[in-house]
Design a protein around this motif. Structure first.
Motif, mmCIF file in Angstrom:
data_model
loop_
_atom_site.group_PDB
_atom_site.id
_atom_site.type_symbol
_atom_site.label_atom_id
_atom_site.label_comp_id
_atom_site.label_asym_id
_atom_site.label_seq_id
_atom_site.Cartn_x
_atom_site.Cartn_y
_atom_site.Cartn_z
ATOM 1 N N LYS A 234 0.842 -1.194 0.000
ATOM 2 C CA LYS A 234 0.000 0.000 0.000
ATOM 3 C C LYS A 234 0.882 1.250 0.000
ATOM 4 O O LYS A 234 2.095 1.170 0.179
ATOM 5 C CB LYS A 234 -0.947 -0.027 1.197
ATOM 6 N N VAL A 607 -12.657 3.231 -3.591
ATOM 7 C CA VAL A 607 -11.547 3.592 -2.716
ATOM 8 C C VAL A 607 -12.103 4.601 -1.713
ATOM 9 O O VAL A 607 -12.758 5.569 -2.099
ATOM 10 C CB VAL A 607 -10.393 4.228 -3.507
ATOM 11 N N TRP A 610 -6.913 6.735 0.187
ATOM 12 C CA TRP A 610 -5.781 6.369 -0.659
ATOM 13 C C TRP A 610 -4.665 5.717 0.141
ATOM 14 O O TRP A 610 -3.741 5.143 -0.435
ATOM 15 C CB TRP A 610 -5.280 7.576 -1.440
ATOM 16 N N TYR A 613 -4.783 2.021 -0.796
ATOM 17 C CA TYR A 613 -4.581 1.550 -2.162
ATOM 18 C C TYR A 613 -3.097 1.328 -2.460
ATOM 19 O O TYR A 613 -2.229 1.740 -1.711
ATOM 20 C CB TYR A 613 -5.206 2.523 -3.166
ATOM 21 N N THR A 618 -1.046 4.912 -6.494
ATOM 22 C CA THR A 618 -1.347 6.018 -5.590
ATOM 23 C C THR A 618 -0.206 7.028 -5.538
ATOM 24 O O THR A 618 -0.422 8.241 -5.614
ATOM 25 C CB THR A 618 -1.646 5.483 -4.184
ATOM 26 N N VAL A 662 -9.210 -3.095 -5.143
ATOM 27 C CA VAL A 662 -9.712 -2.175 -4.119
ATOM 28 C C VAL A 662 -10.327 -3.050 -3.030
ATOM 29 O O VAL A 662 -11.424 -3.580 -3.183
ATOM 30 C CB VAL A 662 -10.761 -1.204 -4.695
#
Length: 713
Positions: A234, A607, A610, A613, A618, A662
């Motif tokens: 992430k 989403v 962020w 993600y 991102t 997601v």
């Protein structure tokens, strides 16, 4: 090809040139889509004169010039056989077929391989589990493939397998294929390349041992659910460490290639020049510095291309192409002129000249024939994709495609021919063969049956394209779809449909039907606008949203909603918004910040922060979390749950629990925030379905959205 007909009730219920007596349902849209015939699985043959297509479970070879009937090259040996991919050896004498697919992630899958040659057809590699990403060597003697995160070679004549790597392990090390985030964001899964002489193979090795582990719950109708664990970096977290190796097929030795001191960088697209030099692409973690590195035979390295930007460079997908001489190459980039264009470079002299120029974008590099470069662009209109050719020196440009529309080009091996598939929002797909000069050779498919049916039965309203200026003075591209029996004295409900993600484009003149088209037949107006940050209107426009995703885009969608509310033919109390993925993020943002402007909002697979993600996407568009925290927190719908006016706005959140892209976590945390604030909303959960609501419910979710809109807007 099997002919598919519309449901009988639809065929008889529609009067020519009139609004259907019964509004369309999503199954009717599916039926219309099934009538849109396309030429599937086009592969150019190496001789430049032939191509192959997949027709059902057969593979047929045709002459571009149409001098002979099609030749059957492969027919499935049994009814359970399902062709999911195929490829020919470079000499065209062998055929490698993938039978069936077991999905791994969105683009990757394992399969069973069959080889057809002069000895007939036989299964190969059947003793190894999870085979994938197979391809022929340039001499056609070997097939490289992956199994169990290791890279292998299959010797066709000896019917034997050689293992190149031995350290591959799930969630630890990957050889020759990509990890989750490279697959999703860099658009490739095969992470190896043969040298032109077939004597060496370069491959990437991903060490994902330090990447955080994500667990996604699987239910699958079992008594006890199970966690599916995979490595998913992430934003701001550790990525895979990527190394580049070269294996020598003769010596059996593996050499590690120096990719530079930055162990947090991205290493992309290893490849070979036509004269046998290895090169690779690399980009720093911030994605604002891109280089192409050439490996010389004496062991030295040379940076042959260097591009930088204050925000980011657009090179995650393949944008770099060597010419046959091995000394010159073409790059597609946007930072030099502010629009995506083609440039000619030399290994010795660097930039030679721009090939294309102007306030428009090159959308695809098709190929080179002699000194002519073929490409598609938005030069005529951002709504269209048109084919051009131009000299390598940037002179003598010619438009080749005869009509306006959205063209997709499949060139022959030597570009003496090309197959063009085109459509507009009112005309279904047309597939045609042209010669190198743009002269039509023959039509493969023009969907005469569907076109005639649509002509006689007025079912689908056209898109009306227009420009819209916000209160802030920004001019945006949009379209509107009105009911066929539109009455300007009547007031209609309006649904805004949008995606809004960076570099994307929804407002295009291309054939494509979805559930919103059925909604129009129920007496609704559908509107779509591409907000700031979307693509194909220049670098400045696209990068306006950098580091602050969801701020300008929400403002622009709210502006469109207010604009529609002022129209005399719109019911201002019946405006809704819908979006999927990034569009779901937007639908939530608009519903929460709209101060009751929207009566209904549908957010699918949204989403919601962020921070949840993946790293590559991102950080590419939002910067690193430590550098741009406002882009991660200031626009997160989770932080605005208290703003939902649930007395005015009916909200539904829809998500699949097996969404590896997601994560369902996004919806869980959004609903946690809404619950904490005492807000009322609706939910629809799809067990074990992925980001596209596959494998089972892509149609069901659209039927749900149609009915939900009819009931709540």
């Amino acid at each position: 090809m099997k002919k598919i007909f519309l449901p009988i009730f639809l065929c008889v219920a529609v009067a020519a040139h009139s609004q259907p007596s019964e509004p369309l349902q999503y199954k009717d849209i599916q039926a219309l889509n099934s009538m849109n015939k396309r030429v599937i699985g086009i592969r150019p043959s190496g001789d430049g004169s032939h191509y192959t297509v997949q027709e059902g479970n057969t593979i047929i070879q045709y002459d571009y010039a149409g001098k002979s009937e099609g030749e059957l090259l492969f027919r499935t040996p049994e009814t359970s056989f399902q062709i999911v991919d195929y490829q020919f050896s470079p000499d065209g004498k062998q055929l490698l077929i993938a039978n069936g697919a077991t999905p791994i992630y969105r683009h990757s899958y394992t399969t069973a391989y069959y080889l057809q040659n002069e000895n007939g057809i036989r299964p190969i590699l059947s003793d190894l589990p999870g085979t994938r990403d197979a391809s022929f060597s340039p001499d056609g003697r070997m097939i490289a493939f992956s199994s169990g995160n290791n890279l292998f070679l299959y010797d066709i004549a000896a019917d034997s397998v050689r293992q190149i790597t031995h350290d591959g392990a799930w969630n630890e090390v990957i050889n020759g294929t990509t990890d989750w985030v490279y697959e999703e964001e860099c658009a490739f899964t095969k992470a190896y390349a043969f040298s032109p002489d077939g004597r060496k193979i370069a491959f990437l090795r991903f060490d994902e041992s330090e990447v955080p582990l994500f667990e996604m719950m699987r239910f699958d109708g079992e008594l006890y659910n199970k966690a599916h664990s995979f490595k998913y970096p992430k934003a701001g977290d550790t990525n895979s460490t990527v190394d580049l190796f070269v294996y020598d097929l003769q010596s059996g030795q593996t050499e590690r290639i120096d990719v530079g001191p930055d162990r947090g960088q991205y290493v992309l697209h290893p490849a070979w020049t036509p004269d046998g030099h290895l090169y690779f692409e690399r980009m720093n973690r911030k994605q604002n510095h891109f280089e192409v590195v050439l490996c010389n035979r004496d062991g030295s390295q040379q940076v042959i291309y260097d591009e930088r930007s204050p925000k980011y460079v657009d090179h995650l997908s393949k944008t770099f192409y060597f010419l046959p001489d091995g000394k010159r190459f073409i790059v597609r980039e946007e930072t030099s002129a502010g629009y995506m264009h083609l440039y000619l470079y030399s290994l010795d002299k660097g930039l030679l000249n721009p090939i294309t120029q102007g306030p428009w974008e090159v959308t695809d590099f098709v190929g080179v024939r002699g000194n002519k470069v073929y490409y598609t662009s938005t030069e005529g209109s951002p709504l269209h994709r048109t084919l051009y050719r131009i000299n390598l020196n940037g002179k003598y440009k010619e438009r080749l495609t005869p009509d306006d529309g959205f063209y997709k080009i499949s060139p022959s091996a030597d570009l003496s021919y090309y197959i063009a598939e085109s459509s507009t929002n009112t005309t279904p797909s047309r597939t045609e063969i042209f010669d190198a000069n743009g002269k039509s050779v023959r039509i493969l498919e023009q969907n005469a049956e569907l076109r005639e049916y649509l002509r006689q039965n007025e079912l689908i309203a056209p898109r009306e394209f227009f420009s819209f200026t916000t209160e802030r003075g920004d001019t945006l591209s949009a379209y509107m779809v009105k009911p066929l029996d539109f009455d300007p004295t009547h007031r209609y409900p309006v649904l805004l449909t949008q995606y809004s993600g960076p570099g994307s484009q929804q407002v295009v003149d291309r054939w494509g039907l979805d559930w919103e088209d059925a909604l129009v037949s129920h007496g609704y107006i559908v509107v779509c606008v591409d907000p700031r940050g979307t693509g194909f209107q220049g670098e400045t426009f696209k990068k306006l949203t950098y580091g602050n995703l969801g701020a300008m885009e929400v403002d622009d969608q709210l502006s469109m909603a207010r604009y529609m509310a002022r129209q005399s033919y719109v019911d201002p109390d019946r405006i809704g918004i819908y979006g999927w993925s990034y569009g779901g993020f937007m639908a939530l943002g608009c519903a929460l910040k709209g101060e009751g402007l929207f009566k209904m909002a549908i957010a699918v697979a949204p989403v919601t922060s962020w921070r949840y993600y993946d790293s590559i996407y991102t950080e590419n568009f939002n910067g690193l979390p430590q550098d741009y925290p406002q882009g991660y927190d200031d626009n997160s719908p989770i932080n605005f749950a208290h703003l939902l006016d649930d007395q005015k706005t009916r909200l539904i959140i829809i998500h699949g629990t097996a969404d590896d892209n997601v994560h369902f976590q996004n919806t869980i945390e959004m609903t946690r925030a809404l619950n904490k604030e005492g807000k009322q909303y609706d939910m629809m959960v799809y067990p074990d379905q992925n980001h596209s609501m596959l494998p089972d419910h892509s149609g069901h979710v659209r039927e749900k959205m149609l009915q939900y809109t009819l009931e709540n807007l």
